[in-house]
Scaffold this motif. Structure first.
Motif, PDB file in Angstrom:
ATOM      1  N   MET A 102     -16.856  20.829  -0.745  1.00 51.27           N
ATOM      2  CA  MET A 102     -15.399  20.846  -0.673  1.00 51.27           C
ATOM      3  C   MET A 102     -14.889  19.782   0.288  1.00 51.27           C
ATOM      4  N   TRP A 103     -15.569  19.655   1.426  1.00 51.61           N
ATOM      5  CA  TRP A 103     -15.138  18.643   2.388  1.00 51.61           C
ATOM      6  C   TRP A 103     -15.308  17.243   1.809  1.00 51.61           C
ATOM      7  N   MET A 104     -16.403  17.031   1.095  1.00 53.02           N
ATOM      8  CA  MET A 104     -16.641  15.723   0.503  1.00 53.02           C
ATOM      9  C   MET A 104     -15.578  15.398  -0.542  1.00 53.02           C
ATOM     10  N   LEU A 105     -15.295  16.361  -1.427  1.00 53.97           N
ATOM     11  CA  LEU A 105     -14.288  16.119  -2.460  1.00 53.97           C
ATOM     12  C   LEU A 105     -12.905  15.954  -1.849  1.00 53.97           C
ATOM     13  N   LEU A 106     -12.629  16.730  -0.814  1.00 54.98           N
ATOM     14  CA  LEU A 106     -11.352  16.574  -0.111  1.00 54.98           C
ATOM     15  C   LEU A 106     -11.204  15.149   0.400  1.00 54.98           C
ATOM     16  N   SER A 107     -12.244  14.645   1.047  1.00 51.15           N
ATOM     17  CA  SER A 107     -12.173  13.303   1.621  1.00 51.15           C
ATOM     18  C   SER A 107     -12.062  12.233   0.548  1.00 51.15           C
ATOM     19  N   ILE A 108     -12.893  12.344  -0.479  1.00 45.95           N
ATOM     20  CA  ILE A 108     -12.921  11.299  -1.508  1.00 45.95           C
ATOM     21  C   ILE A 108     -11.605  11.233  -2.258  1.00 45.95           C
ATOM     22  N   TYR A 109     -11.144  12.382  -2.755  1.00 47.19           N
ATOM     23  CA  TYR A 109     -10.015  12.335  -3.676  1.00 47.19           C
ATOM     24  C   TYR A 109      -8.671  12.203  -2.974  1.00 47.19           C
ATOM     25  N   ILE A 110      -8.558  12.688  -1.756  1.00 48.10           N
ATOM     26  CA  ILE A 110      -7.305  12.431  -1.038  1.00 48.10           C
ATOM     27  C   ILE A 110      -7.249  10.970  -0.610  1.00 48.10           C
ATOM     28  N   ALA A 111      -8.369  10.456  -0.069  1.00 38.84           N
ATOM     29  CA  ALA A 111      -8.377   9.051   0.345  1.00 38.84           C
ATOM     30  C   ALA A 111      -8.175   8.132  -0.849  1.00 38.84           C
ATOM     31  N   SER A 112      -8.988   8.341  -1.888  1.00 32.33           N
ATOM     32  CA  SER A 112      -8.862   7.491  -3.071  1.00 32.33           C
ATOM     33  C   SER A 112      -7.527   7.702  -3.759  1.00 32.33           C
ATOM     34  N   GLY A 113      -7.066   8.962  -3.785  1.00 29.27           N
ATOM     35  CA  GLY A 113      -5.789   9.238  -4.438  1.00 29.27           C
ATOM     36  C   GLY A 113      -4.634   8.534  -3.763  1.00 29.27           C
ATOM     37  N   CYS A 114      -4.609   8.572  -2.422  1.00 29.21           N
ATOM     38  CA  CYS A 114      -3.548   7.859  -1.704  1.00 29.21           C
ATOM     39  C   CYS A 114      -3.638   6.358  -1.959  1.00 29.21           C
ATOM     40  N   GLU A 115      -4.856   5.828  -1.941  1.00 23.99           N
ATOM     41  CA  GLU A 115      -5.037   4.394  -2.178  1.00 23.99           C
ATOM     42  C   GLU A 115      -4.552   4.004  -3.572  1.00 23.99           C
ATOM     43  N   ILE A 116      -4.899   4.833  -4.548  1.00 22.88           N
ATOM     44  CA  ILE A 116      -4.571   4.489  -5.934  1.00 22.88           C
ATOM     45  C   ILE A 116      -3.093   4.708  -6.232  1.00 22.88           C
ATOM     46  N   PHE A 117      -2.577   5.889  -5.874  1.00 25.57           N
ATOM     47  CA  PHE A 117      -1.210   6.218  -6.278  1.00 25.57           C
ATOM     48  C   PHE A 117      -0.151   5.557  -5.400  1.00 25.57           C
ATOM     49  N   LEU A 118      -0.505   5.201  -4.188  1.00 28.45           N
ATOM     50  CA  LEU A 118       0.479   4.558  -3.322  1.00 28.45           C
ATOM     51  C   LEU A 118       0.350   3.038  -3.302  1.00 28.45           C
ATOM     52  N   TYR A 119      -0.796   2.529  -3.729  1.00 30.44           N
ATOM     53  CA  TYR A 119      -0.987   1.074  -3.668  1.00 30.44           C
ATOM     54  C   TYR A 119      -1.281   0.471  -5.045  1.00 30.44           C
ATOM     55  N   LEU A 120      -2.261   1.028  -5.761  1.00 29.79           N
ATOM     56  CA  LEU A 120      -2.670   0.404  -7.016  1.00 29.79           C
ATOM     57  C   LEU A 120      -1.708   0.694  -8.159  1.00 29.79           C
ATOM     58  N   VAL A 121      -1.315   1.966  -8.317  1.00 32.27           N
ATOM     59  CA  VAL A 121      -0.473   2.332  -9.461  1.00 32.27           C
ATOM     60  C   VAL A 121       0.869   1.604  -9.446  1.00 32.27           C
ATOM     61  N   PRO A 122       1.592   1.549  -8.318  1.00 31.00           N
ATOM     62  CA  PRO A 122       2.838   0.767  -8.345  1.00 31.00           C
ATOM     63  C   PRO A 122       2.607  -0.684  -8.737  1.00 31.00           C
ATOM     64  N   THR A 123       1.496  -1.261  -8.283  1.00 31.77           N
ATOM     65  CA  THR A 123       1.203  -2.655  -8.637  1.00 31.77           C
ATOM     66  C   THR A 123       0.965  -2.803 -10.131  1.00 31.77           C
ATOM     67  N   ILE A 124       0.246  -1.849 -10.719  1.00 27.90           N
ATOM     68  CA  ILE A 124      -0.024  -1.908 -12.159  1.00 27.90           C
ATOM     69  C   ILE A 124       1.272  -1.827 -12.956  1.00 27.90           C
ATOM     70  N   PHE A 125       2.236  -1.034 -12.463  1.00 31.69           N
ATOM     71  CA  PHE A 125       3.516  -0.896 -13.153  1.00 31.69           C
ATOM     72  C   PHE A 125       4.488  -2.024 -12.817  1.00 31.69           C
ATOM     73  N   GLY A 126       4.033  -3.016 -12.069  1.00 30.60           N
ATOM     74  CA  GLY A 126       4.866  -4.169 -11.790  1.00 30.60           C
ATOM     75  C   GLY A 126       5.783  -4.012 -10.601  1.00 30.60           C
ATOM     76  N   HIS A 127       5.517  -3.043  -9.727  1.00 27.25           N
ATOM     77  CA  HIS A 127       6.344  -2.830  -8.541  1.00 27.25           C
ATOM     78  C   HIS A 127       5.550  -3.185  -7.293  1.00 27.25           C
ATOM     79  N   ALA A 128       6.270  -3.330  -6.206  1.00 28.50           N
ATOM     80  CA  ALA A 128       5.599  -3.575  -4.932  1.00 28.50           C
ATOM     81  C   ALA A 128       4.878  -2.304  -4.491  1.00 28.50           C
ATOM     82  N   PRO A 129       3.731  -2.417  -3.838  1.00 31.37           N
ATOM     83  CA  PRO A 129       3.029  -1.220  -3.354  1.00 31.37           C
ATOM     84  C   PRO A 129       3.914  -0.402  -2.419  1.00 31.37           C
TER      85      PRO A 129
END
Length: 728
Positions: A304-331
């Motif tokens: 649980m601790w491992m999944l918590l760390s991986i998916y919150i860290a990766s999720g924040c990175e992806i949804f706050l930085y990568l996804v806006p960029t993919i949709f053509g917006h600034a991170p």
């Protein structure tokens, strides 16, 4: 005996020292290069219309009276090179934000053109939005403090990530899990460092260095993502063979070669598609790992601790930085902020996997997922509304929040209620059972057994045992598997094992609940003992009065009786009085074999007097079974009443009694061959209901049946034994 520990500690210290010194030297060298690069002495920021750059602060001494903060610089030239228009590309954090190779190459060429104008001649000229032309010499060096805070923040995250990678690798060098963690931390440090370099470049930097650093980042960031994916595939259960892990780590190399050789554009985003696939690809093996750890609480806590760390860290990175960029917006975040968010969770992930001190992990995990999912849904819906419906940012955010509040939160609550939320133990849920146990237990052994049963029920423990030794307060043992609770008024403690049938770990909340239960039980037991002491004093007084006063009068009546009938009546009354006094003593016990012998003597005397043949049979009965006072008197009176009814109403020739023990109960079969009718036709007086009441007081059963003789069948629990048998 401490040699292995000293070896590991020494290796760990050396690894940390080497990593720290090496990193500091690298950072100082990089800082020296940045300070020696040409710098125009202006802090600039982007413009909303992507035209020119706004002066944020003036650091060049020659420009303090010529350019003011807030002015816009539209173009720059030097030597024979003509004016070049400035736009936001000059200050972009990472050229990887451009989704296709053509735009990426244009950004690289833009940097090269800017760098050429900064170095083509000793003096450069800038044109402001008002048309003013200002010529000046760029600074040949800059101070260490002129480097932006982003540079130091990114390098700090890189250093901490590198130190954890080195520490983990030194701890278990041969383990594949630690090697993957080392790769993850090392490449995270590399990516953070190189991004800190070109993120602090000022207006432009050497094109060769720029391309080299970005190429390193193109390899490092996917390696972080796919190292985490490989970790999910093998920890805690190896779901795939080793070649699959190797292939997983080769994917970033292939992606890197594609960007380096520029073979082709990838769908959605050439630079970020690989990391998105790594994130999504880790979900199925994570679910499988969760299923395989169902009945292993320690393993599940680490998972649980491992999944918590991986998916919150990766999720924040992806949804706050990568996804806006993919949709053509600034991170939504600058690159350094995304790295800073990633780092604490990465540290927590490392600690959680290897230490297991995670007694509050479940609640944090669930609450964190609720919080993260809510935020990510708002961001995702906001981006969707802006991209698809072309709503304004503020309006899209408002609609997204309304949709999440009206749809997601009710749905989440429904799922939380119906899909198996494990209820936490609360005192109010068990207060009825608590009162029942403490008020219903008559003996110390009964109380102790009921108390153990209640504790096992409250915490849904797999097992509960009494262990020797006194402890002052509840505490957790075996890294959350055991909960140790002090005994109540005894030199023992209680050991609960496996919360919720070994599917969860005991937590600090369980310690608090156990302490509350124990304190309440101790006070209640003290009050109960005080009540029993008062009742015993009153009972003893009544016993003395009956014995000294009523008993003395009955003895006098025996000696003063005028005939045999009066004498016999007085003797029977005295016997009943003695039995009544005996029942008041709740501590009195009689061995079952002696009680049966006493009943036989009395029954035989009465049968001889009535000329009735007695058959007496005692089957398999452990000799050390005991009867308490109430059992002894009630059974004796039922036996006496049965014989009295037979002699008075049926005139039998034979009377039989049989005793045996089975399944913890004493069974008695009384029979005679007298003249009687079917029990269904009896008109009950006081005798039959009285016998039924006496047996029910002992939690037993009694019934009658007519075959070739009248049978009285009764059974009562035998729950008392001597200490010798308990230890046999």
């Amino acid at each position: 005996m401490n040699a292995p520990y000293n070896t590991i500690s020494s290796a760990l210290n050396k690894s940390l020292i080497i990593a720290t010194v090496a990193f500091i030297l690298v950072v100082l060298y990089i800082a020296q290069l940045l300070m020696g690069s040409p710098w125009i002495g202006l802090q600039l920021q982007t413009t909303p219309e992507n035209r020119g750059l706004i002066v944020k602060a003036v650091k060049h001494p020659e420009l303090s009276g010529h350019i003011k903060a807030g002015e816009r610089i539209d173009a720059i030239k030097s030597g024979k090179l003509p004016y070049m228009l400035l736009d936001n590309r000059a200050l972009v954090d990472d050229p990887d934000n451009y989704p296709v190779l053509q735009e990426y190459n244009a950004a690289m060429q833009y940097n090269a053109a800017l760098y050429a104008r900064l170095t083509a001649a000793p003096e450069i000229t800038v044109k402001t939005s008002t048309g003013r032309e200002i010529s000046f010499k760029p600074l040949v060096s800059r101070s260490l403090f002129s480097l932006s805070p982003n540079f130091w923040i990114s390098n700090f995250t890189a250093l901490v990530g590198l130190l954890f990678a080195a520490a983990i690798w030194a701890y278990r060098r041969q383990d594949l899990t630690t090697r993957l963690l080392f790769a993850c931390g090392l490449f995270f440090a590399i990516a953070s460092t190189v991004s800190a370099i070109y993120g602090s470049r000022g207006l432009a930097m050497n094109p060769d260095w720029y391309a080299f650093l970005i190429a390193i980042n193109h390899l490092a960031m996917p390696m972080v993502a796919y190292s985490l994916l490989a970790l999910v595939l093998i920890y805690p259960h190896r779901l795939v063979p080793f070649p699959v892990v190797v292939i997983c780590l080769l994917i970033p190399v292939v992606l890197w070669l594609n960007t380096l050789a520029q073979w082709t554009d990838l769908p959605f985003h050439t630079f970020y598609l690989g990391m998105m696939l790594a994130f999504l690809g880790g979900i199925p093996p994570s679910i499988q790992q969760w299923r395989l750890s169902k009945h292993k609480p320690l393993e599940r806590a680490a998972l649980m601790w491992m999944l918590l760390s991986i998916y919150i860290a990766s999720g924040c990175e992806i949804f706050l930085y990568l996804v806006p960029t993919i949709f053509g917006h600034a991170p939504a975040l600058p690159l350094w902020a995304a790295q800073l968010i990633f780092l604490p969770l990465y540290i927590g992930f490392i600690m959680g996997v290897f230490r297991y001190r995670l007694f509050d992990v479940e609640r944090w995990w669930l609450l964190s997922w609720h919080w993260v999912l809510s935020g990510l849904l708002i961001i995702g819906i906001d981006l969707l509304l802006v991209s698809v419906l072309h709503l304004q940012a503020l309006g899209a955010l408002s609609v997204a929040m309304i949709l999440v509040a009206w749809l997601y939160f009710p749905l989440r609550q429904w799922l939380w209620r119906h899909l198996g939320q494990t209820p936490e133990a609360h005192l109010e849920n068990h207060i009825h059972d608590f009162i029942k146990i403490f008020l219903g237990a008559k003996q110390q052994d009964d109380f102790k057994q009921h108390w153990l049963t209640l504790l096992q029920q409250v915490f849904s423990a797999s097992s509960v045992e009494i262990a020797g030794g006194v402890i002052a307060s509840p505490k957790i043992g075996e890294q959350g598997m055991n909960l140790l609770i002090p005994g109540i008024n005894g030199d023992y403690h209680i050991d609960l094992y496996g919360k919720h049938h070994s599917s969860r770990l005991f937590s600090k909340q369980d310690i608090t609940l156990a302490a509350t239960l124990n304190e309440l039980a101790t006070h209640t037991k003290t009050l109960q003992q005080a009540k029993e002491q008062g009742a015993n004093l009153e009972r003893n007084r009544i016993m003395r009065d009956l014995h000294d006063d009523v008993g003395a009068n009955l003895v006098s009546m025996i000696y003063r009786a005028h005939d045999k009938a009066e004498t016999e009546l007085a003797r029977e009354t005295l016997t009943l009085l003695r039995e009544t006094i005996y029942t008041l003593d709740d501590k009195a016990v009689t061995r079952l074999s002696l009680a049966i012998a006493k009943w036989r003597q009395e029954t035989q005397q009465r049968c001889l007097a009535a000329d009735v043949c007695l058959e007496w049979e005692v089957g398999q009965i452990p000799s050390l079974h005991e009867l308490d006072a109430r059992q002894l008197v009630n059974l004796g009176r039922v036996l006496r009443e049965t014989l009295t009814n037979a002699l008075k109403h049926a005139q039998p020739k034979h009377f039989s009694a049989r005793f045996w023990e089975q399944a913890g109960k004493l069974h008695i079969l009384l029979a005679h061959d007298g003249n009687v009718t079917s029990p269904q036709k009896w008109i009950e007086g006081k005798g039959i209901p009285g016998m039924r009441t006496r047996i029910h007081e002992l939690h037993g059963e009694i019934d009658w049946a007519l075959t070739d003789r009248l049978e009285t069948r009764l059974s009562v629990p035998l729950h008392r034994k001597t200490g010798d048998e308990n230890h046999a």
